[in-house]
Design a protein around this motif. Structure first.
Motif, PDB file in Angstrom:
ATOM      1  N   ILE A 235       0.685  -1.228   0.108  1.00 63.04           N
ATOM      2  CA  ILE A 235       0.018   0.055  -0.101  1.00 63.04           C
ATOM      3  C   ILE A 235       0.842   1.417  -0.146  1.00 63.04           C
ATOM      4  N   GLU A 236       1.678   1.445   0.866  1.00 65.07           N
ATOM      5  CA  GLU A 236       2.675   2.535   0.826  1.00 65.07           C
ATOM      6  C   GLU A 236       3.960   2.434  -0.063  1.00 65.07           C
ATOM      7  N   ASN A 237       4.057   1.335  -0.874  1.00 68.98           N
ATOM      8  CA  ASN A 237       4.952   1.500  -1.972  1.00 68.98           C
ATOM      9  C   ASN A 237       6.168   1.634  -1.569  1.00 68.98           C
ATOM     10  N   ASN A 238       6.651   1.092  -0.344  1.00 74.31           N
ATOM     11  CA  ASN A 238       7.879   1.110   0.421  1.00 74.31           C
ATOM     12  C   ASN A 238       8.752  -0.003   0.020  1.00 74.31           C
ATOM     13  N   VAL A 239       9.528  -0.273  -1.132  1.00 78.07           N
ATOM     14  CA  VAL A 239      10.259  -1.234  -1.580  1.00 78.07           C
ATOM     15  C   VAL A 239      11.689  -0.738  -1.702  1.00 78.07           C
ATOM     16  N   SER A 240      12.068   0.553  -0.865  1.00 79.73           N
ATOM     17  CA  SER A 240      13.611   1.220  -1.321  1.00 79.73           C
ATOM     18  C   SER A 240      14.528   0.158  -1.010  1.00 79.73           C
ATOM     19  N   ASP A 241      14.221  -0.535   0.290  1.00 78.79           N
ATOM     20  CA  ASP A 241      15.247  -1.177   0.857  1.00 78.79           C
ATOM     21  C   ASP A 241      15.654  -2.525  -0.061  1.00 78.79           C
ATOM     22  N   MET A 242      14.602  -2.951  -1.041  1.00 80.29           N
ATOM     23  CA  MET A 242      15.134  -3.877  -1.822  1.00 80.29           C
ATOM     24  C   MET A 242      15.441  -3.533  -3.408  1.00 80.29           C
ATOM     25  N   LEU A 243      15.592  -2.191  -3.589  1.00 86.66           N
ATOM     26  CA  LEU A 243      15.781  -1.855  -5.082  1.00 86.66           C
ATOM     27  C   LEU A 243      17.384  -1.332  -5.083  1.00 86.66           C
ATOM     28  N   THR A 244      18.163  -1.525  -4.053  1.00 83.72           N
ATOM     29  CA  THR A 244      19.511  -1.111  -4.074  1.00 83.72           C
ATOM     30  C   THR A 244      20.305  -1.674  -5.521  1.00 83.72           C
ATOM     31  N   GLY A 245      20.934  -0.749  -6.227  1.00 87.66           N
ATOM     32  CA  GLY A 245      21.607  -1.366  -7.397  1.00 87.66           C
ATOM     33  C   GLY A 245      20.750  -1.379  -8.478  1.00 87.66           C
ATOM     34  N   VAL A 246      19.376  -0.956  -8.649  1.00 92.94           N
ATOM     35  CA  VAL A 246      18.507  -1.159  -9.640  1.00 92.94           C
ATOM     36  C   VAL A 246      18.291   0.152 -10.352  1.00 92.94           C
ATOM     37  N   ASP A 247      18.584   0.277 -11.701  1.00 91.41           N
ATOM     38  CA  ASP A 247      18.457   1.336 -12.566  1.00 91.41           C
ATOM     39  C   ASP A 247      17.331   2.087 -12.216  1.00 91.41           C
ATOM     40  N   ALA A 248      17.330   3.357 -12.268  1.00 98.15           N
ATOM     41  CA  ALA A 248      16.154   4.126 -11.916  1.00 98.15           C
ATOM     42  C   ALA A 248      14.833   4.028 -12.869  1.00 98.15           C
ATOM     43  N   ALA A 249      15.210   3.593 -14.122  1.00103.07           N
ATOM     44  CA  ALA A 249      14.251   3.248 -15.378  1.00103.07           C
ATOM     45  C   ALA A 249      13.522   2.081 -14.928  1.00103.07           C
ATOM     46  N   GLU A 250      14.272   1.058 -14.330  1.00105.45           N
ATOM     47  CA  GLU A 250      13.499  -0.210 -14.053  1.00105.45           C
ATOM     48  C   GLU A 250      13.235  -0.327 -12.830  1.00105.45           C
ATOM     49  N   MET A 251      13.182   0.573 -11.948  1.00106.01           N
ATOM     50  CA  MET A 251      12.643   0.583 -10.525  1.00106.01           C
ATOM     51  C   MET A 251      11.183   0.178 -10.517  1.00106.01           C
ATOM     52  N   LEU A 252      10.198   0.974 -11.179  1.00105.42           N
ATOM     53  CA  LEU A 252       8.819   0.609 -11.079  1.00105.42           C
ATOM     54  C   LEU A 252       8.564  -0.712 -11.605  1.00105.42           C
ATOM     55  N   ALA A 253       9.054  -1.300 -12.580  1.00105.25           N
ATOM     56  CA  ALA A 253       8.916  -2.741 -13.045  1.00105.25           C
ATOM     57  C   ALA A 253       9.324  -3.653 -12.022  1.00105.25           C
ATOM     58  N   VAL A 254      10.612  -3.284 -11.427  1.00105.41           N
ATOM     59  CA  VAL A 254      11.264  -4.281 -10.630  1.00105.41           C
ATOM     60  C   VAL A 254      10.227  -4.213  -9.130  1.00105.41           C
ATOM     61  N   SER A 255       9.846  -3.167  -8.864  1.00103.97           N
ATOM     62  CA  SER A 255       8.976  -2.822  -7.471  1.00103.97           C
ATOM     63  C   SER A 255       7.746  -3.821  -7.574  1.00103.97           C
ATOM     64  N   GLU A 256       7.122  -3.815  -8.888  1.00108.80           N
ATOM     65  CA  GLU A 256       5.904  -4.694  -9.233  1.00108.80           C
ATOM     66  C   GLU A 256       6.176  -6.139  -8.778  1.00108.80           C
ATOM     67  N   SER A 257       7.317  -6.601  -9.408  1.00104.60           N
ATOM     68  CA  SER A 257       7.605  -7.949  -9.153  1.00104.60           C
ATOM     69  C   SER A 257       7.648  -8.189  -7.623  1.00104.60           C
ATOM     70  N   ILE A 258       8.688  -7.350  -7.003  1.00106.20           N
ATOM     71  CA  ILE A 258       8.526  -7.601  -5.549  1.00106.20           C
ATOM     72  C   ILE A 258       7.459  -7.653  -4.735  1.00106.20           C
ATOM     73  N   LYS A 259       6.487  -6.844  -4.925  1.00107.41           N
ATOM     74  CA  LYS A 259       5.187  -6.806  -4.567  1.00107.41           C
ATOM     75  C   LYS A 259       4.666  -8.123  -4.777  1.00107.41           C
ATOM     76  N   TYR A 260       4.578  -8.592  -5.813  1.00112.98           N
ATOM     77  CA  TYR A 260       3.995  -9.792  -5.921  1.00112.98           C
ATOM     78  C   TYR A 260       4.705 -11.079  -5.170  1.00112.98           C
ATOM     79  N   ALA A 261       5.886 -11.040  -5.273  1.00112.79           N
ATOM     80  CA  ALA A 261       6.785 -12.020  -4.654  1.00112.79           C
ATOM     81  C   ALA A 261       6.512 -11.786  -2.997  1.00112.79           C
ATOM     82  N   THR A 262       6.205 -10.770  -2.493  1.00112.90           N
ATOM     83  CA  THR A 262       5.917 -10.574  -1.138  1.00112.90           C
ATOM     84  C   THR A 262       4.613 -11.097  -0.692  1.00112.90           C
ATOM     85  N   ILE A 263       3.890 -10.883  -1.812  1.00110.06           N
ATOM     86  CA  ILE A 263       2.144 -11.471  -1.154  1.00110.06           C
ATOM     87  C   ILE A 263       2.394 -12.894  -1.292  1.00110.06           C
ATOM     88  N   VAL A 264       3.340 -13.676  -2.096  1.00108.36           N
ATOM     89  CA  VAL A 264       3.434 -15.323  -2.155  1.00108.36           C
ATOM     90  C   VAL A 264       4.027 -15.466  -0.997  1.00108.36           C
TER      91      VAL A 264
END
Length: 292
Positions: A235-264
């Motif tokens: 909800i708060e879209n706080n995935v910054s701790d898991m996006l270290t080393g990720v390019d700024a252009a890919e952050m949105l896409a990677v954050s979506e994958s991380i959200k789904y993985a967290t739910i599982v």
């Protein structure tokens, strides 16, 4: 074999179609979350939100999730809270249900009326918070399960189950010199395994999915349960701790994958446990059902 009429055949076909549609409606969201968590982040963004299989299979999202220490502390807190809560829930519910199932209890009816009253009316959030604060439980894990140690609904189901035990069995135990605790632990509980399993299932699922009490009472992030961590990520879209080393252009896409993985990751344990208790579910609820 009974020959079906044309109308019965049409009814069966329509019934099967409707049931299959309901299965798809209920199962696909779960599969979508699983497929999205296993998909490559860039391919996931290109899919347009509809998946029938993982696009560009990868476990990168899960690797990032498991690197997050808050996930592990959330798991530990949730499991510890679950064990402590079940000890309180099952013990208190069993003792209360057995006492209220005994016809010789003089104030049984007034107590049941007061318990049923709490199913429809409550003091509200602010009085509950003031009570928990005055008891010194704010920012402690005790605030997550002591105020809700007994569910009125579960208590009624278990009480009804104990009431179905034949009086002759209880009387025979008393003639042998058994007291109330002996009757409870050596007579009532051994023949009520099904309803006890259902109580464990109900309380465990409720505790595992619980996040609001932690949101209200806990300030220390080290005490956060897994579901509150999941809420912060989703909800708060706080995935910054898991996006270290990720390019700024890919952050949105990677954050979506991380959200789904967290739910599982947050949902999988309870889904794995449920099949082992499912066989007790219907039997236990039917035994403890309120008879008309």
């Amino acid at each position: 074999m009974i020959r079906q009429t044309k109308g019965e055949k049409i009814f069966n076909i329509i019934n099967i179609i409707i049931l299959c549609a309901l299965v798809v409606i209920m199962v696909y969201p779960c599969l979508h979350v699983l497929f999205a968590s296993l998909s490559d982040s860039s391919e996931l963004m290109k899919s347009g939100g509809f998946l029938l299989y993982p696009k560009g299979f990868t476990l990168d999202a899960y690797l990032e999730v498991f690197k997050n220490q808050l996930i592990w502390s959330g798991y530990g807190n949730t499991i510890l809270n679950l064990v402590l809560a079940l000890a309180f829930n099952i013990s208190l519910t069993t003792l209360g249900a057995y006492a209220l199932s005994r016809k010789e209890l003089m104030v049984r009816r007034p107590i049941m009326l007061m318990i049923i009253f709490t199913m429809f009316f409550s003091g509200g959030l602010i009085p509950n918070y003031i009570l928990v604060r005055n008891l010194g439980m704010v920012d402690t894990r005790w605030a997550l399960f002591i105020p809700t140690a007994i569910s009125a609904y579960n208590l009624i189901i278990m009480r009804t189950s104990f009431e179905s035990i034949p009086d002759t069995l209880i009387e025979a135990a008393k003639l042998d010199g058994a007291g109330d605790f002996t009757i409870l632990f050596r007579v009532a509980l051994p023949i009520s395994n099904a309803v006890v399993a259902v109580m464990v299932l109900f309380y465990a699922v409720e505790q595992w999915n619980s996040w609001f009490p932690a949101f209200i009472y806990l300030k220390n992030r080290e005490l956060w349960p897994l579901q509150l961590v999941l809420r912060e990520i989703i909800i708060e879209n706080n995935v910054s701790d898991m996006l270290t080393g990720v390019d700024a252009a890919e952050m949105l896409a990677v954050s979506e994958s991380i959200k789904y993985a967290t739910i599982v990751v947050a949902t999988l344990p309870i889904l794995c446990i449920y099949p082992f208790l499912q066989k007790y579910f219907v039997k236990g609820v039917m035994i403890g059902a309120v008879k008309g």
